[in-house]
Motif scaffolding. Structure first.
Motif, PDB file in Angstrom:
ATOM      1  N   LEU A  39       0.832  -1.203   0.000  1.00  0.00           N
ATOM      2  CA  LEU A  39       0.000   0.000   0.000  1.00  0.00           C
ATOM      3  C   LEU A  39       0.869   1.256   0.000  1.00  0.00           C
ATOM      4  O   LEU A  39       0.551   2.245  -0.669  1.00  0.00           O
ATOM      5  CB  LEU A  39      -0.940  -0.012   1.201  1.00  0.00           C
ATOM      6  CG  LEU A  39      -1.961  -1.160   1.230  1.00  0.00           C
ATOM      7  CD1 LEU A  39      -2.809  -1.086   2.496  1.00  0.00           C
ATOM      8  CD2 LEU A  39      -2.849  -1.143  -0.012  1.00  0.00           C
ATOM      9  N   ASP A  91      -3.364  -0.025  -5.205  1.00  0.00           N
ATOM     10  CA  ASP A  91      -4.731   0.402  -4.946  1.00  0.00           C
ATOM     11  C   ASP A  91      -5.354  -0.522  -3.893  1.00  0.00           C
ATOM     12  O   ASP A  91      -5.474  -1.735  -4.136  1.00  0.00           O
ATOM     13  CB  ASP A  91      -5.545   0.354  -6.238  1.00  0.00           C
ATOM     14  CG  ASP A  91      -6.979   0.820  -6.058  1.00  0.00           C
ATOM     15  OD1 ASP A  91      -7.369   1.177  -4.933  1.00  0.00           O
ATOM     16  OD2 ASP A  91      -7.712   0.823  -7.069  1.00  0.00           O
ATOM     17  N   PRO A  92      -5.766  -0.002  -2.741  1.00  0.00           N
ATOM     18  CA  PRO A  92      -6.357  -0.865  -1.708  1.00  0.00           C
ATOM     19  C   PRO A  92      -7.586  -1.630  -2.194  1.00  0.00           C
ATOM     20  O   PRO A  92      -7.861  -2.728  -1.702  1.00  0.00           O
ATOM     21  CB  PRO A  92      -6.736   0.123  -0.588  1.00  0.00           C
ATOM     22  CG  PRO A  92      -5.850   1.299  -0.802  1.00  0.00           C
ATOM     23  CD  PRO A  92      -5.648   1.394  -2.293  1.00  0.00           C
ATOM     24  N   LEU A 137      -8.056  -0.868   7.592  1.00  0.00           N
ATOM     25  CA  LEU A 137      -7.788  -0.724   6.160  1.00  0.00           C
ATOM     26  C   LEU A 137      -9.057  -0.846   5.317  1.00  0.00           C
ATOM     27  O   LEU A 137      -9.064  -0.466   4.142  1.00  0.00           O
ATOM     28  CB  LEU A 137      -6.764  -1.764   5.707  1.00  0.00           C
ATOM     29  CG  LEU A 137      -5.352  -1.605   6.263  1.00  0.00           C
ATOM     30  CD1 LEU A 137      -4.472  -2.765   5.816  1.00  0.00           C
ATOM     31  CD2 LEU A 137      -4.738  -0.280   5.806  1.00  0.00           C
ATOM     32  N   ARG A 147     -10.128   2.219   3.760  1.00  0.00           N
ATOM     33  CA  ARG A 147      -9.343   2.655   2.600  1.00  0.00           C
ATOM     34  C   ARG A 147      -9.702   1.877   1.343  1.00  0.00           C
ATOM     35  O   ARG A 147      -9.172   2.177   0.274  1.00  0.00           O
ATOM     36  CB  ARG A 147      -7.847   2.506   2.889  1.00  0.00           C
ATOM     37  CG  ARG A 147      -7.333   3.406   4.003  1.00  0.00           C
ATOM     38  CD  ARG A 147      -5.847   3.188   4.257  1.00  0.00           C
ATOM     39  NE  ARG A 147      -5.039   3.372   3.060  1.00  0.00           N
ATOM     40  CZ  ARG A 147      -3.727   3.135   3.001  1.00  0.00           C
ATOM     41  NH1 ARG A 147      -3.102   2.686   4.071  1.00  0.00           N
ATOM     42  NH2 ARG A 147      -3.058   3.313   1.887  1.00  0.00           N
ATOM     43  N   GLY A 148     -10.549   0.858   1.490  1.00  0.00           N
ATOM     44  CA  GLY A 148     -10.991   0.108   0.321  1.00  0.00           C
ATOM     45  C   GLY A 148     -10.621  -1.350   0.304  1.00  0.00           C
ATOM     46  O   GLY A 148     -11.065  -2.102  -0.575  1.00  0.00           O
TER      47      GLY A 148
END
Length: 272
Positions: A30, A35-36, A53, A56-57
């Motif tokens: 990350l 890209d999360p 997390l 964050r996606g």
């Protein structure tokens, strides 16, 4: 491919097992720009850091599975046979399966989950980006998958590749388990300082700084470790007196040989 270039690759990356090592790798990816939203974490007991997390996606323990580009196996080796069938839906013949489990062979990985398997052994300094990982690919791993593996592993430090899987047991014993040997050195050096009359806090600080500082000097120097040792050792001096014990018949060399042999044997046992 570098870690920062992972953001330009397509597909889902599944991390099965987000403990200390898996979590350290995820942090590196990350930080490198991955890209999360591309990351799925499968972890029955996620830490607060992993759970955070999600905002964050990162997808945590999704109910449905689909074939991923990469599946990283970071579960405990003893749990792999039980966990493997649940991970299989994430794996197709084209999936890169990257295992960091000690003692788990490529043949076992292919049998349980399939895919294009790379077996790797990192170590705990990966948590600060200073680890070293040794990897060995199965015959069906493509050049592109090997490059992708290299980028994923370099998120936590240096990477070396070998072609002979039989070397991985000794790799596990030297670098995989090796940080524990260094921590034990610091522990026992402090204890010896206390026995020599130093206050506990001072002995502990001296030992920690000496071990970490010597390690950094070793990393930055181009000289062999033997030369660095000799540079500290004056004939007839205090270091020479200590080394006469440490390099004696019952000293470091035979002791470490036995320790590494024991760890190597245990790694082989885990593969059975």
């Amino acid at each position: 491919m570098t870690i920062s270039e992972l953001q330009h690759t397509a597909g889902t990356i599944v991390l099965a097992g987000a403990g200390k090592m898996g979590g350290a790798m995820l942090t590196g990816w990350l930080a490198g720009g991955l890209d999360p939203a591309r990351v799925v974490v499968i972890e029955p007991m996620p830490s607060a850091e992993i759970t955070a997390l999600v905002a964050r996606g990162v997808r945590l323990n999704p109910p449905e599975a689909a074939a991923a580009e990469v599946v990283i196996l970071a579960v405990k080796p003893q749990m792999f046979r039980e966990a493997g069938p649940a991970l299989k839906p994430w794996v197709s013949d084209a999936t890169l399966v990257l295992s960091i489990m000690a003692g788990t062979t490529i043949a076992s990985l292919q049998q349980v989950v399939g895919g294009a398997v790379v077996r790797a052994m990192p170590n705990t300094p990966a948590a600060i980006g200073r680890g070293i990982t040794v990897a060995v690919p199965a015959a069906n791993v493509s050049a592109a998958q090997r490059t992708l593996t290299d980028a994923l592993l370099r998120a936590t430090g240096a990477v070396e590749w070998v072609d002979d899987e039989a070397l991985m047991d000794a790799v596990t014993a030297v670098s995989g388990s090796g940080p524990a040997y260094v921590f034990l050195l610091a522990e026992e050096l402090a204890r010896a300082g206390i026995a020599a009359g130093l206050p506990e806090a001072l002995a502990t600080k001296l030992a920690r700084h000496t071990v970490s500082g010597a390690g950094e000097l070793l990393r930055l120097s181009e000289q062999p470790s033997a030369i660095l040792r000799q540079n500290v050792t004056s004939p007839g001096g205090t270091t020479a007196a200590a080394l006469s014990v440490l390099m004696g018949t019952d000293g470091f060399q035979p002791l470490l040989e036995r320790a590494v042999a024991a760890a190597t044997a245990r790694s082989r046992e885990l593969a059975k």
